[in-house]
Design an enzyme around this catalytic site. Structure first.
Site, short mmCIF file in Angstrom:
data_model
loop_
_atom_site.label_atom_id
_atom_site.label_comp_id
_atom_site.label_asym_id
_atom_site.label_seq_id
_atom_site.Cartn_x
_atom_site.Cartn_y
_atom_site.Cartn_z
N TRP A 135 8.15 -3.97 -1.11
CA TRP A 135 7.15 -3.10 -0.49
C TRP A 135 6.87 -3.44 0.97
O TRP A 135 6.19 -2.69 1.66
CB TRP A 135 5.83 -3.12 -1.27
CG TRP A 135 5.35 -4.50 -1.64
CD1 TRP A 135 5.48 -5.09 -2.86
CD2 TRP A 135 4.68 -5.46 -0.81
NE1 TRP A 135 4.94 -6.36 -2.84
CE2 TRP A 135 4.44 -6.61 -1.59
CE3 TRP A 135 4.26 -5.47 0.53
CZ2 TRP A 135 3.80 -7.75 -1.09
CZ3 TRP A 135 3.63 -6.61 1.04
CH2 TRP A 135 3.41 -7.73 0.22
N ASN A 136 7.39 -4.56 1.46
CA ASN A 136 6.85 -5.02 2.75
C ASN A 136 7.41 -4.27 3.96
O ASN A 136 6.73 -4.17 4.98
CB ASN A 136 7.02 -6.53 2.90
CG ASN A 136 8.46 -6.95 2.88
OD1 ASN A 136 9.22 -6.48 2.05
ND2 ASN A 136 8.86 -7.81 3.79
N LYS B 209 15.55 3.09 -5.47
CA LYS B 209 14.25 2.92 -6.13
C LYS B 209 13.36 2.09 -5.22
O LYS B 209 13.50 0.88 -5.11
CB LYS B 209 14.38 2.20 -7.48
CG LYS B 209 13.06 2.25 -8.24
CD LYS B 209 12.85 1.09 -9.17
CE LYS B 209 11.94 0.02 -8.66
NZ LYS B 209 10.59 0.36 -8.22
N GLY C 44 13.84 -8.36 -2.94
CA GLY C 44 12.60 -8.62 -3.68
C GLY C 44 12.40 -10.10 -3.88
O GLY C 44 12.99 -10.93 -3.18
N GLU D 100 18.65 -10.05 -1.57
CA GLU D 100 17.88 -10.54 -0.42
C GLU D 100 16.53 -10.99 -0.97
O GLU D 100 15.70 -10.16 -1.31
CB GLU D 100 17.68 -9.42 0.61
CG GLU D 100 18.96 -8.96 1.30
CD GLU D 100 19.50 -9.98 2.29
OE1 GLU D 100 18.84 -11.02 2.52
OE2 GLU D 100 20.60 -9.74 2.81
N LEU D 101 16.33 -12.30 -1.05
CA LEU D 101 15.15 -12.81 -1.77
C LEU D 101 14.17 -13.50 -0.81
O LEU D 101 14.13 -13.19 0.36
CB LEU D 101 15.61 -13.71 -2.90
CG LEU D 101 16.68 -13.09 -3.81
CD1 LEU D 101 17.15 -14.06 -4.87
CD2 LEU D 101 16.18 -11.79 -4.45
N CYS E 113 9.80 -11.79 4.55
CA CYS E 113 10.62 -12.82 3.91
C CYS E 113 10.98 -13.92 4.90
O CYS E 113 11.19 -15.06 4.52
CB CYS E 113 11.88 -12.18 3.36
SG CYS E 113 12.76 -11.21 4.59
N GLU F 149 6.53 -19.66 -1.77
CA GLU F 149 6.34 -18.53 -0.85
C GLU F 149 4.98 -17.89 -1.08
O GLU F 149 4.68 -17.45 -2.19
CB GLU F 149 7.45 -17.49 -1.08
CG GLU F 149 7.43 -16.41 -0.04
CD GLU F 149 8.45 -15.30 -0.33
OE1 GLU F 149 8.51 -14.83 -1.47
OE2 GLU F 149 9.16 -14.91 0.61
P1 NAD Z 1 9.49 -7.79 -6.47
O1 NAD Z 1 10.61 -8.67 -6.86
O2 NAD Z 1 8.24 -7.83 -7.26
O3 NAD Z 1 9.95 -6.25 -6.45
C1 NAD Z 1 11.07 -5.81 -5.73
C2 NAD Z 1 11.62 -4.54 -6.35
O4 NAD Z 1 12.18 -4.87 -7.62
C3 NAD Z 1 10.57 -3.47 -6.61
O5 NAD Z 1 11.12 -2.21 -6.32
C4 NAD Z 1 10.31 -3.61 -8.09
O6 NAD Z 1 9.85 -2.43 -8.71
C5 NAD Z 1 11.70 -3.96 -8.61
N1 NAD Z 1 11.75 -4.63 -9.90
C6 NAD Z 1 10.80 -5.35 -10.53
N2 NAD Z 1 11.24 -5.80 -11.73
C7 NAD Z 1 12.51 -5.36 -11.86
C8 NAD Z 1 13.51 -5.51 -12.85
N3 NAD Z 1 13.29 -6.19 -13.98
N4 NAD Z 1 14.71 -4.95 -12.65
C9 NAD Z 1 14.97 -4.26 -11.51
N5 NAD Z 1 14.06 -4.08 -10.53
C10 NAD Z 1 12.84 -4.63 -10.70
O7 NAD Z 1 9.21 -8.11 -4.94
P2 NAD Z 1 8.08 -7.55 -4.01
O8 NAD Z 1 6.78 -8.17 -4.38
O9 NAD Z 1 8.18 -6.07 -3.94
O10 NAD Z 1 8.55 -8.09 -2.58
C11 NAD Z 1 8.24 -9.34 -2.09
C12 NAD Z 1 9.43 -10.27 -2.16
O11 NAD Z 1 10.56 -9.68 -1.51
C13 NAD Z 1 9.20 -11.58 -1.45
O12 NAD Z 1 9.68 -12.65 -2.22
C14 NAD Z 1 10.03 -11.45 -0.19
O13 NAD Z 1 10.44 -12.67 0.37
C15 NAD Z 1 11.17 -10.62 -0.65
N6 NAD Z 1 11.82 -9.97 0.49
C16 NAD Z 1 13.06 -10.42 0.88
C17 NAD Z 1 13.69 -9.85 1.99
C18 NAD Z 1 15.03 -10.31 2.44
O14 NAD Z 1 15.70 -9.56 3.14
N7 NAD Z 1 15.48 -11.51 2.08
C19 NAD Z 1 13.05 -8.82 2.68
C20 NAD Z 1 11.80 -8.40 2.25
C21 NAD Z 1 11.19 -8.97 1.15
#
Ligand code: NAD
Length: 500
Positions: free
Chosen positions: A154-155, A178, A231, A253-254, A287, A388
């Protein structure tokens, strides 16, 4: 706030509601009020979207386009994003609480991804192999994978989607996007431009809903060939496991806990700005946040004083005002998580020298704001230094010398990015060599570009986005053998180089 806006999903060129007929809501983080609602998708919607994408991959106009034509479509899409930049920026402000100042700049930059990968589309060349067999012609070609599931956090909703869509489409794949359930609006505004640009129906589909209901169904769908995911680490692990069962390609990308390292020979004015942008820009919800600030002991107190006076002056409040510098947190669970980590840090004995709680300034109204927060006296083994937070919370950790800076910097499960502030070229090169992260910035922080590969070491992920190599994550190599022999040789004897 006025009427609640209703969005629909987008499958095979048509807007539609979910199979269940259910909805979920999105809030404006500045007021805490509902502003839009979205169809709550489920496995049935996923199936419809993946089928549409699979059909568009195998039939109709898309697979017949040559690479230059795909490139032209992508460039047209870039133009349309540029023309609609302001409206897209405003949508993101509303849905995410991002600052209009940041979003206006980001939206002016996003078209570059479509221009760059549009330009790259027809420059992907196979090779003729000087094969070691007589009368044989051998060559490679790169082919698209099929249906790509793009799942985003979402960020930075539109930016993260763009990092996946531009190379995936340039390579000739089709996509089911999605977006996060917290910020679905910009993807649905954007997909109108995909249609306007002239992409055939089914090439890009957007489905909305929750991770467990839509995300998981998408990753497990047998016709999805690749998952491009941004995510959290735990979700990334789950996605990786599910995708492994279907032997799918995955890029992840975590998260991160990046060290931003300030040496005593640095230009301190610049380093203060770099430290502030590393943790308070985008309200720390990035991130690549430089959430561990490593400061050399000899300048520790002076540097921290300067940092705190700079951060103290940051203007918080209405994200739609160009004056605002620190906006709200995007979601209530995220705000609670950040406040929880502030308590953890206090409990661990770190000293809170700035902020340390929810912002109650009048200009923050009922919004979801957390004060820019700085902790000193942090040890690298504390949870506040290892986990984090994803918010405006900085941990300052002192270090003695280069050796210790490297040791602390690398003593973390993540490896997304690191910053180094020094005027010594020897030190800069040594540090860039020894730090274990996918991106190292020297005397700058938070710089990204469509041209420069981005991704994580260690638990920060797999694969790279951006730059030329990103497109190969959306392609597979086919090798072609053609015999030019008049007669097929004896089938029971293997022919070796030198044999006639
Ligand atoms: P999240 O992991 O909660 O959600 C990310 C996405 O995954 C959402 O669309 C969510 O609906 C989906 N999702 C959730 N459960 C799932 C499943 N079981 N199977 C498939 N999809 C599923 O993350 P968030 O809270 O939305 O975002 C924050 C995280 O993202 C932080 O850890 C941040 O560091 C990371 N992030 C990484 C980068 C990068 O480029 N490395 C960039 C931005 C954000």
């Amino acid at each position: 706030m006025g009427e609640i806006k209703t969005y629909r999903m987008y499958i095979e060129g048509k807007s539609c509601e979910s199979a269940s007929g259910q909805w979920f809501e999105s809030y404006y983080p500045y007021t805490g009020k509902v502003w839009a609602r979205f169809p709550r998708g489920n496995a049935e919607d996923v199936d419809r979207a993946v089928n549409a994408a699979q059909k568009a991959f195998t039939q109709g106009e898309w697979p017949r386009l040559h690479a230059s034509q795909r490139g032209a479509l992508l460039r047209r899409l870039g133009d349309l994003v540029a023309e609609n930049a302001q409206a897209l920026a405003e949508t993101e402000v509303q849905d995410n609480g991002k600052l209009i100042a940041e979003m206006s700049a980001q939206l002016r930059y996003i078209p570059q991804w479509y221009y760059y990968f549009g330009g790259l589309a027809d420059k992907i060349e196979g090779a003729v192999i000087p094969i070691d067999k007589p009368e044989t012609f051998n060559y490679t070609r790169y082919e698209p994978l099929g249906v790509v599931a793009a799942i985003t956090a979402w960020n930075s909703p539109l930016l993260l989607a763009t990092w996946k869509l531009a190379p995936a489409l340039a390579a000739g794949n089709t996509v089911v996007l999605k977006p996060s359930e917290f910020t679905s609006a910009s993807a649905l505004e954007f997909v109108k431009l995909v249609e306007q640009a002239g992409f055939p129906p089914g090439v890009v589909n957007v489905i909305t809903g929750f991770g467990a209901e839509v995300g998981d169904a998408l990753v497990s769908h047998p016709d999805v060939a690749k998952v491009a995911f941004t995510g959290g680490e735990m979700t990334g692990q789950k996605v990786y496991e599910t995708a492994a069962r279907g032997m799918k390609r995955v890029s992840l990308e975590l998260g991160g806990k990046s060290p931003n390292i300030v040496f005593d020979d640095a230009n301190l004015d610049n380093a203060v700005k770099g430290a502030v942008s590393g943790i308070f820009a985008a309200t720390g919800q990035t991130c690549i946040a430089g959430s561990r600030l490593l400061v050399q002991e000899s300048i520790h107190n002076e540097f921290v004083d300067r940092l705190v006076s700079f951060a103290k002056a940051a203007r918080m409040g209405d994200p739609s005002s160009l004056e605002t510098q620190v906006g709200p947190v995007t979601t209530v669970p995220q705000m609670e998580k950040i406040l929880g980590y502030i308590d953890i840090a206090k409990g661990e004995g770190a000293e809170c020298i700035l902020g340390g709680g929810r912002a109650t300034r009048p200009e923050c109204g009922d919004g979801w704001f957390v004060e820019p927060t700085v902790f000193t006296g942090v040890r690298n083994d504390m949870r506040i230094a290892q986990e984090e937070v994803f918010g405006p919370v900085l941990s300052v950790i002192p270090f003695r010398d280069e050796e210790e800076a490297v040791e602390i910097g690398n003593d973390i499960v993540y490896g997304l990015a690191a910053g180094v502030w020094t005027q010594s070229i020897r030190r800069a090169l040594t540090m860039t060599d020894r730090l274990r992260a996918g991106t190292i910035w020297v005397n700058t922080y938070r710089a990204v570009s469509y041209m420069s590969p981005f991704g994580g070491y260690k638990r920060s992920g797999l694969g790279r986005e951006n730059g030329q190599e990103a497109i190969y994550d959306f392609l597979q190599t086919k090798c072609v053998w053609i015999s030019t022999a008049e007669d097929t040789p004896n089938p029971f004897i293997m022919r070796l180089p030198g044999d006639d």
